[in-house]
Design a protein around this motif. Structure first.
Motif, short mmCIF file in Angstrom:
data_model
loop_
_atom_site.label_atom_id
_atom_site.label_comp_id
_atom_site.label_asym_id
_atom_site.label_seq_id
_atom_site.Cartn_x
_atom_site.Cartn_y
_atom_site.Cartn_z
N SER A 1 0.82 -1.22 0.00
CA SER A 1 0.00 0.00 0.00
C SER A 1 0.84 1.26 0.00
O SER A 1 0.44 2.29 -0.55
N TYR A 2 2.02 1.21 0.62
CA TYR A 2 2.87 2.39 0.73
C TYR A 2 3.50 2.73 -0.61
O TYR A 2 3.67 3.91 -0.96
N VAL A 3 3.86 1.70 -1.36
CA VAL A 3 4.40 1.92 -2.70
C VAL A 3 3.31 2.42 -3.64
O VAL A 3 3.53 3.33 -4.45
N LYS A 4 2.11 1.87 -3.53
CA LYS A 4 0.99 2.29 -4.39
C LYS A 4 0.62 3.75 -4.15
O LYS A 4 0.16 4.44 -5.07
N LEU A 5 0.81 4.23 -2.93
CA LEU A 5 0.46 5.61 -2.59
C LEU A 5 1.22 6.60 -3.47
O LEU A 5 0.68 7.62 -3.89
N ASN A 6 2.49 6.28 -3.75
CA ASN A 6 3.30 7.14 -4.63
C ASN A 6 3.76 6.36 -5.87
O ASN A 6 4.87 6.55 -6.36
N GLY A 7 2.91 5.46 -6.34
CA GLY A 7 3.28 4.57 -7.43
C GLY A 7 3.13 5.18 -8.81
O GLY A 7 2.97 6.40 -8.95
N PRO A 8 3.20 4.33 -9.86
CA PRO A 8 3.11 4.79 -11.24
C PRO A 8 1.93 5.72 -11.48
O PRO A 8 0.83 5.48 -10.98
N GLY A 9 2.22 6.80 -12.22
CA GLY A 9 1.17 7.77 -12.51
C GLY A 9 1.20 8.96 -11.58
O GLY A 9 0.55 9.98 -11.86
N THR A 10 1.94 8.89 -10.47
CA THR A 10 2.01 10.01 -9.54
C THR A 10 3.27 10.84 -9.82
O THR A 10 4.25 10.34 -10.37
N GLU A 11 3.22 12.10 -9.40
CA GLU A 11 4.35 13.01 -9.61
C GLU A 11 5.59 12.53 -8.83
O GLU A 11 6.71 12.59 -9.34
N LYS A 12 5.37 12.02 -7.62
CA LYS A 12 6.50 11.57 -6.80
C LYS A 12 7.20 10.36 -7.44
O LYS A 12 8.42 10.24 -7.36
N TYR A 13 6.42 9.50 -8.05
CA TYR A 13 7.01 8.32 -8.68
C TYR A 13 7.84 8.71 -9.90
O TYR A 13 8.94 8.18 -10.12
N GLU A 14 7.34 9.67 -10.68
CA GLU A 14 8.09 10.13 -11.85
C GLU A 14 9.39 10.79 -11.42
O GLU A 14 10.43 10.62 -12.07
N GLU A 15 9.34 11.55 -10.33
CA GLU A 15 10.56 12.18 -9.81
C GLU A 15 11.54 11.11 -9.31
O GLU A 15 12.75 11.20 -9.51
N PHE A 16 11.00 10.08 -8.66
CA PHE A 16 11.80 8.95 -8.16
C PHE A 16 12.60 8.32 -9.29
O PHE A 16 13.82 8.14 -9.20
N LEU A 17 11.93 8.00 -10.38
CA LEU A 17 12.60 7.37 -11.52
C LEU A 17 13.59 8.32 -12.19
O LEU A 17 14.66 7.91 -12.63
N ALA A 18 13.24 9.61 -12.23
CA ALA A 18 14.09 10.60 -12.91
C ALA A 18 15.40 10.82 -12.16
O ALA A 18 16.41 11.21 -12.77
N LYS A 19 15.41 10.60 -10.84
CA LYS A 19 16.61 10.86 -10.05
C LYS A 19 17.46 9.61 -9.80
O LYS A 19 18.53 9.69 -9.21
N LEU A 20 16.97 8.46 -10.24
CA LEU A 20 17.76 7.24 -10.17
C LEU A 20 18.43 7.02 -11.53
O LEU A 20 18.02 7.59 -12.53
N PRO A 21 19.48 6.17 -11.59
CA PRO A 21 20.08 5.85 -12.89
C PRO A 21 19.03 5.30 -13.85
O PRO A 21 17.98 4.81 -13.42
N PRO A 22 19.29 5.36 -15.15
CA PRO A 22 18.31 4.90 -16.16
C PRO A 22 17.83 3.47 -15.90
O PRO A 22 18.60 2.62 -15.46
N MET A 23 16.56 3.24 -16.19
CA MET A 23 15.95 1.93 -15.97
C MET A 23 16.50 0.92 -16.96
O MET A 23 16.67 1.20 -18.14
N LYS A 24 16.77 -0.29 -16.45
CA LYS A 24 17.25 -1.38 -17.30
C LYS A 24 16.08 -2.28 -17.63
O LYS A 24 15.34 -2.72 -16.76
N GLU A 25 15.89 -2.59 -18.89
CA GLU A 25 14.75 -3.40 -19.32
C GLU A 25 14.90 -4.86 -18.93
O GLU A 25 13.95 -5.50 -18.52
N GLU A 26 16.11 -5.40 -19.06
CA GLU A 26 16.32 -6.81 -18.74
C GLU A 26 16.45 -6.95 -17.22
O GLU A 26 17.54 -7.03 -16.67
N LYS A 27 15.31 -7.02 -16.56
CA LYS A 27 15.29 -6.89 -15.10
C LYS A 27 15.90 -8.08 -14.36
O LYS A 27 16.32 -7.97 -13.23
N MET A 28 15.92 -9.24 -14.99
CA MET A 28 16.44 -10.41 -14.29
C MET A 28 17.90 -10.70 -14.62
O MET A 28 18.48 -11.64 -14.13
N ASN A 29 18.51 -9.85 -15.47
CA ASN A 29 19.90 -10.07 -15.85
C ASN A 29 20.73 -8.90 -15.35
O ASN A 29 20.76 -7.84 -15.97
N PHE A 30 21.38 -9.06 -14.22
CA PHE A 30 22.07 -7.95 -13.59
C PHE A 30 23.41 -7.64 -14.26
O PHE A 30 24.48 -7.88 -13.72
#
Length: 312
Positions: free
Chosen positions: A222-251
């Motif tokens: 519930s805490y993640v959903k509160l600021n999850g996808p579609g919210t301004e805080k979530y977009e800021e969260f992703l924007a301030k972390l390194p770029p997202m990697k598509e191959e999520k299971m291959n580190f």
């Protein structure tokens, strides 16, 4: 005039007391099973309870007999871990609640250090004056030198945190640790520390060269959903972390990249499922798990260990 001036002050005092009482009355204690596991690990030499932190040691690698469950055999054993993880607990959560998942991660070969926030009533709020580097370095020293079986060696260190502890890890990394640590693990986090909530916030990690981040969240958190996808805080969260990697299971990150972020959802998991406590009802009710606590933590432990031990 007296009434007009005094009213805002009176309201502020009442609100402060209400928040303080909420924090005190909603402290999250560890399940008995977690407390018993910590006791067992300490007696077998696989854990230590220290003033600043709890430490969970990997199996000692014997030169002659391979991995040894006990850490007190002094002949021919190499007390060395490829990675050590400094972990900040969630707000109000007893650090002992992380004993089961910390034990699982240490069984993969990671030395796990759980910070003790009892002196902050389990909720460190002074982000501005907290001496991040000093506290982290002291925990690292204590973890390496306080084992009953002798000193340990760790090749590299990472920061990790659950919920509010994840925010502490982000601020610590952004303010003081990014020159020496290049891996960050966040459990149950979907927003970046702000100026309002974290005493001035912190710089972005977006362009820190070599910085790699793993974000693990339960689908029913519930805490993640509160600021999850579609919210301004979530977009800021992703924007301030390194770029997202598509191959999520291959580190594996591309050579020469500034770093990357892996985001993985634990289907059926929730917020309190990151540790052995709950149910969590404050400051809002957590979602219901649709998988067992063991299933959630087994997945999280393996993903965390795989990320920390791979050559990203």
């Amino acid at each position: 005039v007296t009434v007009t001036i005094g009213l805002p002050c009176f309201v502020f005092i009442r609100m402060t007391k209400k928040v303080a009482n909420g924090l005190i009355n909603n402290r999250q204690d560890a399940f008995k099973s977690a407390r018993n596991l910590l006791i067992d690990r300490i007696s077998s030499g696989r854990a230590s309870r220290l003033e600043r932190c709890d430490v969970y040691y990997p199996k000692v690698v014997s030169e002659y007999h391979g991995a040894d469950d006990k850490g007190d055999d002094e002949s021919g054993n190499e007390k060395k871990a490829k990675c050590g993880m400094i972990f900040f607990p969630g707000a109000l959560v007893d650090r002992t609640a992380y004993a089961p998942i910390a034990s699982k991660i240490s069984d993969f070969g990671v030395l796990v250090v759980i910070a003790n926030h009892e002196k902050y009533s389990r909720c460190m709020l002074d982000f501005k004056n907290f001496k991040y580097k000093e506290e982290i370095m002291r925990m690292m020293y204590d973890a390496l030198c306080s084992s009953s079986s002798g000193a340990w060696q760790v090749d590299e260190w990472a920061l990790c945190g659950h919920s509010w502890g994840g925010s502490i890890a982000i601020v610590a990394m952004a303010k003081e640790m990014s020159s020496t640590m290049k891996k960050l693990v966040l459990w149950g986090v979907s927003s970046y520390p702000s100026e309002v909530s974290h005493s001035g916030g912190c710089d972005s990690l977006r362009d820190v060269k070599g910085m790699n981040v793993l974000v693990l969240c339960g689908s029913n958190d519930s805490y993640v959903k509160l600021n999850g996808p579609g919210t301004e805080k979530y977009e800021e969260f992703l924007a301030k972390l390194p770029p997202m990697k598509e191959e999520k299971m291959n580190f594996v990150c591309d050579d020469g990249s500034p770093g990357c972020t892996y985001q993985i959802t634990i289907e059926g998991g929730n917020h309190a499922g990151c540790a052995h406590y709950g149910p969590q009802m404050y400051p809002l009710p957590d979602g219901q798990r649709t998988i067992t606590l063991e299933e959630q933590q087994t997945q999280m432990a393996k993903l965390t260990a795989d990320f920390l031990l791979c050559d990203v």
